[in-house]
Scaffold this motif. Sequence first.
Motif, mmCIF file in Angstrom:
data_model
loop_
_atom_site.group_PDB
_atom_site.id
_atom_site.type_symbol
_atom_site.label_atom_id
_atom_site.label_comp_id
_atom_site.label_asym_id
_atom_site.label_seq_id
_atom_site.Cartn_x
_atom_site.Cartn_y
_atom_site.Cartn_z
ATOM 1 N N SER A 74 0.918 -1.236 0.122
ATOM 2 C CA SER A 74 -0.186 -0.006 -0.152
ATOM 3 C C SER A 74 0.697 1.114 -0.006
ATOM 4 C CB SER A 74 -0.998 0.049 1.167
ATOM 5 O OG SER A 74 -0.020 0.150 2.387
ATOM 6 N N ASP A 75 0.323 2.382 -0.378
ATOM 7 C CA ASP A 75 0.954 3.608 -0.409
ATOM 8 C C ASP A 75 1.447 3.950 0.939
ATOM 9 O OD1 ASP A 75 -1.521 4.121 0.619
ATOM 10 O OD2 ASP A 75 -1.825 5.802 -0.616
ATOM 11 N N LYS A 76 0.635 3.692 2.125
ATOM 12 C CA LYS A 76 0.902 3.890 3.533
ATOM 13 C C LYS A 76 2.052 3.349 3.964
ATOM 14 C CE LYS A 76 -1.118 3.903 8.223
ATOM 15 N NZ LYS A 76 -2.313 3.757 8.940
ATOM 16 N N TYR A 77 2.225 1.911 3.514
ATOM 17 C CA TYR A 77 3.466 1.105 3.816
ATOM 18 C C TYR A 77 4.599 1.463 3.311
ATOM 19 C CZ TYR A 77 5.760 -2.718 5.678
ATOM 20 O OH TYR A 77 6.937 -3.642 6.400
ATOM 21 N N LEU A 78 4.608 1.938 1.881
ATOM 22 C CA LEU A 78 5.649 2.498 1.111
ATOM 23 C C LEU A 78 6.080 4.025 1.947
ATOM 24 C CD1 LEU A 78 7.321 3.193 -1.356
ATOM 25 C CD2 LEU A 78 5.776 4.103 -2.439
ATOM 26 N N TYR A 79 5.031 4.516 2.298
ATOM 27 C CA TYR A 79 5.668 5.970 3.028
ATOM 28 C C TYR A 79 6.305 5.660 4.369
ATOM 29 C CZ TYR A 79 5.150 10.042 5.662
ATOM 30 O OH TYR A 79 5.153 11.336 6.557
ATOM 31 N N ASN A 80 5.798 4.810 5.211
ATOM 32 C CA ASN A 80 6.001 4.560 6.524
ATOM 33 C C ASN A 80 7.496 3.799 6.483
ATOM 34 O OD1 ASN A 80 4.066 5.767 8.014
ATOM 35 N ND2 ASN A 80 2.766 3.846 8.088
ATOM 36 N N THR A 81 7.629 2.594 5.476
ATOM 37 C CA THR A 81 8.969 2.113 5.613
ATOM 38 C C THR A 81 9.959 3.137 4.845
ATOM 39 O OG1 THR A 81 7.624 0.106 5.341
ATOM 40 C CG2 THR A 81 9.983 -0.051 4.703
ATOM 41 N N SER A 82 10.002 3.798 3.915
ATOM 42 C CA SER A 82 10.782 4.569 3.014
ATOM 43 C C SER A 82 11.278 5.913 4.253
ATOM 44 C CB SER A 82 10.091 5.344 2.073
ATOM 45 O OG SER A 82 9.776 4.487 1.036
ATOM 46 N N LYS A 83 10.288 6.158 5.301
ATOM 47 C CA LYS A 83 10.717 7.138 6.097
ATOM 48 C C LYS A 83 11.635 6.554 6.986
ATOM 49 C CE LYS A 83 8.072 10.566 8.963
ATOM 50 N NZ LYS A 83 7.040 11.071 9.643
ATOM 51 N N THR A 84 11.728 5.338 7.230
ATOM 52 C CA THR A 84 12.815 4.791 8.197
ATOM 53 C C THR A 84 14.127 4.457 7.746
ATOM 54 O OG1 THR A 84 12.491 2.622 7.446
ATOM 55 C CG2 THR A 84 11.048 3.191 9.161
ATOM 56 N N ILE A 85 14.500 4.928 6.326
ATOM 57 C CA ILE A 85 15.889 4.790 5.770
ATOM 58 C C ILE A 85 16.574 6.246 6.249
ATOM 59 C CG2 ILE A 85 16.946 5.125 3.551
ATOM 60 C CD1 ILE A 85 14.787 3.792 2.095
ATOM 61 N N PRO A 86 17.936 6.102 6.695
ATOM 62 C CA PRO A 86 18.678 7.251 7.060
ATOM 63 C C PRO A 86 18.928 8.252 6.143
ATOM 64 C CG PRO A 86 19.825 5.202 7.212
ATOM 65 C CD PRO A 86 18.552 4.824 6.758
ATOM 66 N N TRP A 87 18.003 9.009 5.587
ATOM 67 C CA TRP A 87 18.335 9.769 4.456
ATOM 68 C C TRP A 87 19.471 11.062 4.623
ATOM 69 C CZ3 TRP A 87 16.776 8.114 -0.002
ATOM 70 C CH2 TRP A 87 15.822 7.433 -0.176
ATOM 71 N N ASN A 88 19.333 11.239 5.912
ATOM 72 C CA ASN A 88 20.616 12.272 6.157
ATOM 73 C C ASN A 88 21.842 11.650 5.924
ATOM 74 O OD1 ASN A 88 20.281 10.411 8.559
ATOM 75 N ND2 ASN A 88 21.636 11.766 9.727
ATOM 76 N N GLU A 89 22.246 10.451 5.580
ATOM 77 C CA GLU A 89 23.407 9.849 5.205
ATOM 78 C C GLU A 89 23.766 10.104 3.738
ATOM 79 O OE1 GLU A 89 24.281 6.149 6.572
ATOM 80 O OE2 GLU A 89 23.287 6.368 8.543
#
Length: 379
Positions: A74-89
């Motif tokens: 789902s789009d919700k799962y896509l959003y929530n899981t992608s948000k756990t990626i450490p993008w600041n690296e």
Amino acid sequence: MFAYQKNNRYFAQIADGLEEAGGLELAELGASEVKVSYRGIYFSADHEVLYRINYCSRICTRILAPLMTFNCHSDKYLYNTSKTIPWNEILSLDTTFAIFANVSNSNITHSQYAARKLKDAIVDQFREACRKRPDVDPDNPDVWISLHIQGNRATVSLDTSGGSLHRRGYRQETVKAPMQETVAAAIIRFSQWDGTVPLHDPFCGSGTLLAEALMKHCRIPAGYLRGRFGFENLPDFDEELWAKVKSDCDREIETLPEGLIHGSDSSSHATAAARKNCRSLPGGRNIRISAKRFQALEGIKNSIIVCNPPYGVRLESKKGAESLLVELGRFLKEKCSGSIAYIYLGNEELHKQIQLWPSWKKSLKNGGLPGFIARYKIR
């Protein structure tokens, strides 16, 4: 750790029809465990090999470093899981980014919508941590991010190439419907031209085939004129190692003998563009380029001929293309004895107008459009 750091596995995107050749090229550049798959090629590489592939690959389009792979129903799962990626690296508030997405057989049915949900996850993570967010630049971002969803399985990757590798940097001038650089490089590779005989393109246009022949023969890295690569944004980027890889590759550049590569075209505008483009590369001034119709050439004997004759949008009518190809076939038979011609056309049926029997024919897309290359040995 990101996924690529755990297993040193990467993915090379490549045009349809080039998968086998791409696998061989990756192995030549040092990749291991090369596996051709749908959409491209999986391979293993250490940092040195990854940098070399990006700098030297002539036919791969992009090299992706997977950051995370996960189930995505789902789009919700896509959003929530992608948000756990450490993008600041990978990103900072001062870097721009863009997302290219591909979705198939998924509950999320639209690629642009999937890309937007990933973008929301990235910027919301920054907003919550910094109260600011990095900007999106769809045309020339600092960081390209790939999202691929197939069968409700998502992979988020960083594009280590920093944009399509077909953008070599030498094309300063262009003409109508130019050939993509990676396709031209593939044609030179398929020709197996080794410099023992001259090479001539009688429909040189803005010089893409000539430039790719120059780069291949003189061992000029395909990325020689590129200013930066996406792997410089990886958290484990090794600047000293990259400088060494680049220096080692550049030391292998050789000088082009004068008169070995020839180009001609009926358009003086095209030949002027070809000269300018080729001269942006080392040795490009040694390519002989003339404004002549192929019918006016004395002949091209005992040579390799590579060309992309005008067709479709480059001619006003199908009848005009067919008539030109009939003339080309006659020219090859009467004035090109001892040569081998590699001719690329956008329509398989057009090859019949040449009225020569090809020893082989391959499907090869040009910028997503269908195309076919055929080999003709002229006695």
